[in-house]
Design a protein around this motif. Structure first.
Motif, PDB file in Angstrom:
ATOM      1  N   ASN A   1      23.811 -13.034 -22.320  1.00 25.50           N
ATOM      2  CA  ASN A   1      24.116 -11.906 -21.437  1.00 25.50           C
ATOM      3  C   ASN A   1      25.273 -12.260 -20.511  1.00 25.50           C
ATOM      4  O   ASN A   1      25.889 -13.313 -20.647  1.00 25.50           O
ATOM      5  N   GLY A   2      25.553 -11.345 -19.598  1.00 21.15           N
ATOM      6  CA  GLY A   2      26.631 -11.558 -18.633  1.00 21.15           C
ATOM      7  C   GLY A   2      27.995 -11.130 -19.127  1.00 21.15           C
ATOM      8  O   GLY A   2      29.015 -11.664 -18.681  1.00 21.15           O
ATOM      9  N   TYR A   3      28.054 -10.123 -19.999  1.00 23.71           N
ATOM     10  CA  TYR A   3      29.331  -9.709 -20.562  1.00 23.71           C
ATOM     11  C   TYR A   3      29.974  -8.529 -19.829  1.00 23.71           C
ATOM     12  O   TYR A   3      31.030  -8.046 -20.247  1.00 23.71           O
ATOM     13  N   ASP A   4      29.357  -8.048 -18.768  1.00 21.25           N
ATOM     14  CA  ASP A   4      30.025  -7.053 -17.928  1.00 21.25           C
ATOM     15  C   ASP A   4      31.197  -7.719 -17.228  1.00 21.25           C
ATOM     16  O   ASP A   4      31.216  -8.931 -16.987  1.00 21.25           O
ATOM     17  N   MET A   5      32.202  -6.930 -16.878  1.00 19.60           N
ATOM     18  CA  MET A   5      33.433  -7.488 -16.337  1.00 19.60           C
ATOM     19  C   MET A   5      33.247  -8.061 -14.926  1.00 19.60           C
ATOM     20  O   MET A   5      34.004  -8.946 -14.522  1.00 19.60           O
TER      21      MET A   5
ATOM     22  N   ALA B   1      40.744  -5.571 -17.758  1.00 20.00           N
ATOM     23  CA  ALA B   1      39.563  -5.045 -17.067  1.00 20.00           C
ATOM     24  C   ALA B   1      38.894  -6.135 -16.244  1.00 20.00           C
ATOM     25  O   ALA B   1      38.443  -5.894 -15.110  1.00 20.00           O
ATOM     26  N   ALA B   2      38.817  -7.353 -16.807  1.00 14.35           N
ATOM     27  CA  ALA B   2      38.258  -8.479 -16.054  1.00 14.35           C
ATOM     28  C   ALA B   2      39.143  -8.826 -14.866  1.00 14.35           C
ATOM     29  O   ALA B   2      38.651  -9.085 -13.758  1.00 14.35           O
ATOM     30  N   ALA B   3      40.466  -8.822 -15.074  1.00 12.66           N
ATOM     31  CA  ALA B   3      41.391  -9.163 -13.998  1.00 12.66           C
ATOM     32  C   ALA B   3      41.291  -8.162 -12.847  1.00 12.66           C
ATOM     33  O   ALA B   3      41.382  -8.537 -11.669  1.00 12.66           O
ATOM     34  N   TYR B   4      41.119  -6.890 -13.185  1.00 12.45           N
ATOM     35  CA  TYR B   4      40.936  -5.892 -12.124  1.00 12.45           C
ATOM     36  C   TYR B   4      39.699  -6.207 -11.289  1.00 12.45           C
ATOM     37  O   TYR B   4      39.732  -6.139 -10.060  1.00 12.45           O
ATOM     38  N   GLN B   5      38.612  -6.584 -11.942  1.00  9.97           N
ATOM     39  CA  GLN B   5      37.402  -6.913 -11.203  1.00  9.97           C
ATOM     40  C   GLN B   5      37.583  -8.174 -10.357  1.00  9.97           C
ATOM     41  O   GLN B   5      37.051  -8.263  -9.248  1.00  9.97           O
ATOM     42  N   VAL B   6      38.347  -9.149 -10.846  1.00  7.39           N
ATOM     43  CA  VAL B   6      38.646 -10.329 -10.024  1.00  7.39           C
ATOM     44  C   VAL B   6      39.381  -9.902  -8.760  1.00  7.39           C
ATOM     45  O   VAL B   6      39.052 -10.317  -7.641  1.00  7.39           O
TER      46      VAL B   6
ATOM     47  N   THR C   1      27.560  -0.621 -17.552  1.00  6.17           N
ATOM     48  CA  THR C   1      27.623  -1.432 -16.334  1.00  6.17           C
ATOM     49  C   THR C   1      29.048  -1.477 -15.805  1.00  6.17           C
ATOM     50  O   THR C   1      29.288  -1.370 -14.594  1.00  6.17           O
ATOM     51  N   ASN C   2      30.017  -1.612 -16.694  1.00  2.56           N
ATOM     52  CA  ASN C   2      31.419  -1.637 -16.280  1.00  2.56           C
ATOM     53  C   ASN C   2      31.840  -0.337 -15.618  1.00  2.56           C
ATOM     54  O   ASN C   2      32.621  -0.339 -14.651  1.00  2.56           O
ATOM     55  N   VAL C   3      31.348   0.778 -16.124  1.00  4.04           N
ATOM     56  CA  VAL C   3      31.663   2.080 -15.516  1.00  4.04           C
ATOM     57  C   VAL C   3      31.204   2.087 -14.060  1.00  4.04           C
ATOM     58  O   VAL C   3      31.958   2.483 -13.160  1.00  4.04           O
ATOM     59  N   ARG C   4      29.974   1.680 -13.822  1.00  4.70           N
ATOM     60  CA  ARG C   4      29.450   1.665 -12.455  1.00  4.70           C
ATOM     61  C   ARG C   4      30.253   0.708 -11.576  1.00  4.70           C
ATOM     62  O   ARG C   4      30.602   1.050 -10.433  1.00  4.70           O
TER      63      ARG C   4
END
Length: 317
Positions: free
Chosen positions: A102-106, A135-140, A246-249
């Motif tokens: 698990n843990g694949y959300d951004m 998408a990951a970079a945006y979350q960082v 999860t990414n949408v939220r």
């Protein structure tokens, strides 16, 4: 497997693995000098080929997909390492990083990246991501605004801001119909159909309808097929897509506060293009846009001009 990745001085990059506080072991390579620049690969690779894929005057056709790893950046590295200390990880579940359940959300992936940079001694850093890596970079950037100096967001649609729409068939953009978003989301069926057939499936995605199939580097095919044929490789790839809700939220929550750091939005004229600019303008205050007349796979198709554009942007800050 693959070619040796070299820096600007033709020295091999340094490879390593770090076990993060979560227990996930991340493979990365690093090279260069100067401020830290984190490069994050995506999952979907599209080749869009004509006679000369790196000629701006050519029209690119025939987009096909294959998953990728940090190997994606190998051609860009020499144009960056004279000015920046480059860090290139494999996403959790990808390449030579471990393949957790698990843990694949951004958001979780973003925490991986922040922990990796801290472990390597980089408290602050620039970050560039493409496809799911964007998408990951945006979350960082959203989660660690005091650590991220700038963001390069390349060729991606954020879940919650357009990815789901582009997964629906549209006759006006059949070449960019992201059907695989829904396919990989289905539980168990993609694994049943793909495991044991990775080379046939992934090679078909690259070469089918390509103008000149022989122009696709064998080392890239071998690298990605080998890595995604590992135990858990296909499962982990699909799990990235299965975290979409999860990414949408996460993205809608993060977008309540616009990013303040400088953002370079990079689009490919024959794929997502200017939609990348619109994406970033919804979530960031200071956005510059650059578009290249190539396909989605910019680091493969035009590494020199892409690397030079990164350097120009970063040195202007």
């Amino acid at each position: 497997m693959g070619v040796t990745i070299l820096d600007h001085a033709k020295n091999p990059v340094e490879h390593g693995r770090i076990r993060l506080p979560t227990g996930v072991r991340i493979h990365y390579y690093t090279a260069g000098r100067g401020p830290a620049l984190l490069l994050q690969h995506g999952v979907r690779q599209l080749y869009e080929k004509t006679h000369h894929a790196c000629s701006p005057s050519e029209t690119l056709t025939g987009a096909k997909q294959i998953p990728k790893t940090g190997y994606y950046w190998r051609k860009v590295i020499p144009y960056l390492t004279s000015s920046f200390t480059v860090v290139v990880p494999d996403l959790r579940g990808v390449g030579d990083s471990s393949h957790p359940d698990n843990g694949y959300d951004m958001g979780t992936v973003a925490d991986d990246l922040a922990d990796l940079m801290a472990a390597l001694g980089h408290r602050t850093f620039h970050i560039a991501g493409e496809d799911w890596g964007a998408a990951a970079a945006y979350q960082v950037a959203a989660r660690y605004p005091d650590r991220v100096l700038s963001l390069v967001f390349q060729e991606m649609l954020l879940p919650g801001f357009g990815l789901e729409d582009w997964a629906q068939f549209r006759p006006d953009r059949p070449e960019t119909h992201l059907w695989h978003v829904s396919f990989y989301y289905v539980r168990d069926v993609p694994e049943m159909l793909l495991i044991g057939r990775e080379r046939e499936y992934l090679t078909w995605f690259i070469k089918n309808e390509a103008y000149d199939p022989s122009s696709i580097d064998d080392d890239a095919i071998d690298e990605y097929v080998t890595k995604y044929s590992q135990p858990g490789g296909i499962r982990s790839m699909c799990n990235i897509y299965r975290a979409t809700e999860t990414n949408v939220r996460q993205n809608r929550e993060a977008a309540r506060t616009k990013l303040a750091m400088p953002v370079l939005a990079v689009g490919a004229g024959s794929f997502i293009g200017a939609e990348v600019k619109k994406q970033m303008e919804r979530v960031a205050e200071n956005v510059t846009y650059a578009e290249f007349h190539y396909g989605h796979q910019l680091a493969e198709e035009c590494p020199e001009i892409l690397g030079q554009r990164y350097v120009t942007f970063l040195k202007s800050l």
